[in-house]
Write an enzyme that holds these catalytic residues in place. Structure first.
Site, PDB file in Angstrom:
ATOM      1  N   GLN A 103       0.833  -1.200   0.000  1.00  0.00           N
ATOM      2  CA  GLN A 103       0.000   0.000   0.000  1.00  0.00           C
ATOM      3  C   GLN A 103       0.872   1.256   0.000  1.00  0.00           C
ATOM      4  O   GLN A 103       1.656   1.504   0.931  1.00  0.00           O
ATOM      5  CB  GLN A 103      -0.951   0.035   1.199  1.00  0.00           C
ATOM      6  CG  GLN A 103      -2.082   1.032   0.907  1.00  0.00           C
ATOM      7  CD  GLN A 103      -2.886   1.459   2.106  1.00  0.00           C
ATOM      8  OE1 GLN A 103      -2.333   1.690   3.183  1.00  0.00           O
ATOM      9  NE2 GLN A 103      -4.188   1.590   1.947  1.00  0.00           N
ATOM     10  N   TYR A 185      -5.597  11.348   3.843  1.00  0.00           N
ATOM     11  CA  TYR A 185      -4.185  11.609   3.573  1.00  0.00           C
ATOM     12  C   TYR A 185      -4.077  12.357   2.239  1.00  0.00           C
ATOM     13  O   TYR A 185      -5.086  12.828   1.720  1.00  0.00           O
ATOM     14  CB  TYR A 185      -3.397  10.293   3.639  1.00  0.00           C
ATOM     15  CG  TYR A 185      -3.406   9.737   5.057  1.00  0.00           C
ATOM     16  CD1 TYR A 185      -2.774  10.437   6.085  1.00  0.00           C
ATOM     17  CD2 TYR A 185      -4.089   8.572   5.385  1.00  0.00           C
ATOM     18  CE1 TYR A 185      -2.810   9.969   7.402  1.00  0.00           C
ATOM     19  CE2 TYR A 185      -4.120   8.100   6.693  1.00  0.00           C
ATOM     20  CZ  TYR A 185      -3.486   8.813   7.698  1.00  0.00           C
ATOM     21  OH  TYR A 185      -3.527   8.356   8.994  1.00  0.00           O
ATOM     22  N   ARG A 232      -7.754   2.387  -2.645  1.00  0.00           N
ATOM     23  CA  ARG A 232      -8.612   2.335  -1.449  1.00  0.00           C
ATOM     24  C   ARG A 232      -9.191   3.720  -1.145  1.00  0.00           C
ATOM     25  O   ARG A 232      -8.458   4.714  -1.129  1.00  0.00           O
ATOM     26  CB  ARG A 232      -7.806   1.844  -0.244  1.00  0.00           C
ATOM     27  CG  ARG A 232      -8.689   1.468   0.940  1.00  0.00           C
ATOM     28  CD  ARG A 232      -7.873   0.872   2.057  1.00  0.00           C
ATOM     29  NE  ARG A 232      -8.695   0.055   2.934  1.00  0.00           N
ATOM     30  CZ  ARG A 232      -8.578   0.050   4.259  1.00  0.00           C
ATOM     31  NH1 ARG A 232      -7.706   0.820   4.862  1.00  0.00           N
ATOM     32  NH2 ARG A 232      -9.360  -0.724   4.989  1.00  0.00           N
ATOM     33  N   GLY A 323      -9.530  -6.227   8.953  1.00  0.00           N
ATOM     34  CA  GLY A 323      -8.361  -5.581   9.544  1.00  0.00           C
ATOM     35  C   GLY A 323      -8.065  -6.098  10.929  1.00  0.00           C
ATOM     36  O   GLY A 323      -7.329  -7.070  11.101  1.00  0.00           O
ATOM     37  N   ARG A 324      -8.703  -5.491  11.936  1.00  0.00           N
ATOM     38  CA  ARG A 324      -8.419  -5.848  13.335  1.00  0.00           C
ATOM     39  C   ARG A 324      -8.499  -7.353  13.610  1.00  0.00           C
ATOM     40  O   ARG A 324      -7.659  -7.872  14.354  1.00  0.00           O
ATOM     41  CB  ARG A 324      -9.328  -5.044  14.272  1.00  0.00           C
ATOM     42  CG  ARG A 324      -8.946  -3.562  14.325  1.00  0.00           C
ATOM     43  CD  ARG A 324     -10.088  -2.679  14.785  1.00  0.00           C
ATOM     44  NE  ARG A 324     -11.148  -2.615  13.770  1.00  0.00           N
ATOM     45  CZ  ARG A 324     -12.276  -1.928  13.910  1.00  0.00           C
ATOM     46  NH1 ARG A 324     -12.493  -1.258  15.016  1.00  0.00           N
ATOM     47  NH2 ARG A 324     -13.177  -1.911  12.932  1.00  0.00           N
TER      48      ARG A 324
HETATM   49  C1  8OZ Z   1      -3.562   3.946  12.172  1.00  0.00           C
HETATM   50  C2  8OZ Z   1      -2.580   4.770  12.703  1.00  0.00           C
HETATM   51  C3  8OZ Z   1      -1.864   5.591  11.856  1.00  0.00           C
HETATM   52  C4  8OZ Z   1      -2.124   5.600  10.507  1.00  0.00           C
HETATM   53  C5  8OZ Z   1      -4.754   4.897   7.999  1.00  0.00           C
HETATM   54  C6  8OZ Z   1      -2.408   4.561   7.652  1.00  0.00           C
HETATM   55  O1  8OZ Z   1      -5.669   5.165   8.775  1.00  0.00           O
HETATM   56  C7  8OZ Z   1      -3.385   4.735   8.520  1.00  0.00           C
HETATM   57  C8  8OZ Z   1      -3.112   4.759   9.979  1.00  0.00           C
HETATM   58  C9  8OZ Z   1      -3.820   3.933  10.828  1.00  0.00           C
HETATM   59  O2  8OZ Z   1      -4.943   4.761   6.790  1.00  0.00           O
END
Ligand code: 8OZ
Length: 370
Positions: A103, A185, A232, A323-324
């Site tokens: 990713q 992001y 994603r 995920g988790r």
């Molecule tokens: C948890 C902590 C820091 C970054 C995301 C890459 O939420 C993350 C991330 C997840 O996509």
């Protein structure tokens, strides 16, 4: 006509050019256990090898450049040292019969001067500071620094960084890449009208706001071929940085996905709700989104076993990403197959540290005999 090969959660399929053994993907999970330079330790080899029965592993978010880094101890994929550390990971997953994509991640404004080269300001579409807290190398938390708006003529340099990272991922032996365009992001900061106030060709209209992400995904596709590139998205997520939603997520992400659909990508992967929260597929028409996309769809966010079985059987999704549950259950596929109980992961060891809470979760066999 009788159907002889109905899809189930445990049947193989093909995602773009990638053949997967089942419909269960391991979602990207930030674990913050690389070194200060984003180089993985051998622990990562064991961690991913243990989870290689997933049909497809999507790695933790991985920085495409030093500028793209926003959290201490997250891995990178832009230097030779990164490639050398990832290669044994992909080898281990392949030896165990799994598939793994990297990713690709640039955090944009969600960073701090202490994590940047020479204390530089983080970059973003617009100079709007993020909220929340991020982890520094000292182990302390701090609010993200005030970012500076990217100059239009800096965009080609970032596209080059993505291409370099895509090449590094290829050298490291991955099966493909997933472009991280979720969770507020850099790419998502361009898409949302709440974080993009630009007046050049990268801001304003939907066409303009989606231009940079589409350029990134096209650039990465030049290296890999689009059939080994996934994307994603998280239209309903407010983190990172307390980022407000777009003012019209259905329309904005629908427009974006229509453009992505023309690229012939391997898959679209959506977080259906608030990241790390509940499934909220009812609050947004994800079905409409993947119909617009027209390709393979990976569904994610708090899917139960029953929901996942139904999502595949009904044709809603091609794969479901967990995920988790993959943190506490390296053999999640087998547990879902047997409808066995799941181990709850310990939140205190999600981020940072070493083997504890990373490579010491047991498989069913180990729990029974051990
Ligand atoms: C948890 C902590 C820091 C970054 C995301 C890459 O939420 C993350 C991330 C997840 O996509």
């Amino acid at each position: 006509m009788t159907m002889t090969s109905e899809a189930t959660l445990f049947s193989p399929t093909t995602i773009g050019k990638i053949q997967v053994a089942n419909r269960i993907a391991m979602a990207p999970l930030t674990r913050s256990r690389a070194d200060r330079n984003g180089v993985h330790t051998p622990l990562a080899i064991e961690y991913y090898r243990q989870r290689a029965t997933a049909g497809l592993i999507i790695t933790e978010a991985t920085n495409i450049s030093r500028q793209g880094r926003g959290y201490a101890f997250t891995p990178g994929i832009y230097t030779e040292a990164h490639v050398d550390a990832w290669r044994p990971v992909t080898d281990a997953v392949h030896e165990a019969g799994g598939k793994i994509v990297c990713q690709l991640w640039h955090v944009g404004r969600m960073s701090h001067v202490d994590l940047q080269e020479n204390g530089a300001a983080p970059v973003a579409p617009s100079a709007i500071q993020a909220g929340e807290l991020i982890f520094l190398e000292t182990g302390k938390q701090a609010p993200p620094s005030m970012p500076r708006a990217l100059e239009t003529d800096e965009i080609p340099g970032i596209l080059e960084d993505y291409k370099n990272a895509a090449r590094c991922a290829m050298e490291a032996g991955f099966d493909g890449v997933e472009v991280h365009s979720a969770n507020c992001y850099l790419l998502d900061q361009f898409v949302r009208d709440s974080t993009n106030k630009r007046t050049d060709r990268y801001g304003g209209s939907l066409e303009n706001r989606t231009r940079f992400p589409v350029e990134v995904i096209s650039a990465v596709s030049e290296i890999w071929g689009p059939d080994r590139v996934g994307v994603r998205l998280s239209p309903l997520t407010r983190s990172a940085g307390d980022t407000p939603l777009d003012s019209d997520p259905q329309k904005t992400y629908g427009f974006y996905v229509e453009r992505l659909g023309k690229l012939g990508l391997a898959y679209l992967h959506c977080i259906e709700g608030q990241t790390r929260g509940d499934n909220a597929a009812s609050a947004f028409d994800f079905k409409a989104l993947h119909a617009i996309f027209g390709g393979k769809y990976i569904a994610n966010n708090s899917y139960s076993r029953e929901m996942a079985i139904e999502a595949i059987a009904s044709g809603y999704a091609e794969m479901v990403a967990f995920g988790r549950p993959f943190i506490g259950n390296p053999d999640l596929v087998e547990r879902l197959r047997r409808n066995a109980p799941l181990t709850e992961p310990n939140h205190a060891t999600f981020y940072g540290g070493a083997a504890a809470g990373y490579t010491d979760y047991k498989t069913l066999g180990e729990s029974v005999t051990g």
